[in-house]
Design an enzyme around this catalytic site. Structure first.
Site, PDB file in Angstrom:
ATOM      1  N   PRO A   2    -153.167  -8.217 -86.635  1.00  0.00           N
ATOM      2  CA  PRO A   2    -151.987  -8.989 -87.003  1.00  0.00           C
ATOM      3  C   PRO A   2    -151.469  -9.831 -85.835  1.00  0.00           C
ATOM      4  CG  PRO A   2    -151.610  -6.619 -87.294  1.00  0.00           C
ATOM      5  CD  PRO A   2    -152.937  -6.792 -86.654  1.00  0.00           C
ATOM      6  N   LEU A   3    -151.025 -11.023 -86.149  1.00  0.00           N
ATOM      7  CA  LEU A   3    -150.366 -11.902 -85.192  1.00  0.00           C
ATOM      8  C   LEU A   3    -148.989 -12.217 -85.753  1.00  0.00           C
ATOM      9  CD1 LEU A   3    -150.118 -13.840 -82.789  1.00  0.00           C
ATOM     10  CD2 LEU A   3    -151.259 -15.565 -84.192  1.00  0.00           C
TER      11      LEU A   3
END
Length: 68
Positions: A2-3
């Site tokens: 995830p970013l």
């Protein structure tokens, strides 16, 4: 991996940003069932002159409020 990207006004302390990184990472890891090492967090800081609320920059709003 995830970013997570957050756009905030400039002016927060390094301690506040570290706490933000830690808490966002923890919540993302728990919620998305990933390791904290897999979470990426990016803060984009915007100067008050470039942040508009209701047609006025945050800098202008702050200046106006300081006069009152």
């Amino acid at each position: 991996m995830p970013l997570i990207q957050a756009t905030i006004l400039q002016g927060r302390s390094i301690e506040q940003k570290r706490e933000f990184f830690a808490r966002v990472t923890q919540v993302a890891a728990e919620t998305l069932n990933v390791k904290p090492e897999q979470v990426r967090v990016v803060i984009n800081e915007v100067p008050p002159e470039h942040w508009c609320i209701g047609g006025l920059s945050k800098a202008d709003i702050d200046a106006k409020n300081a006069k009152n």
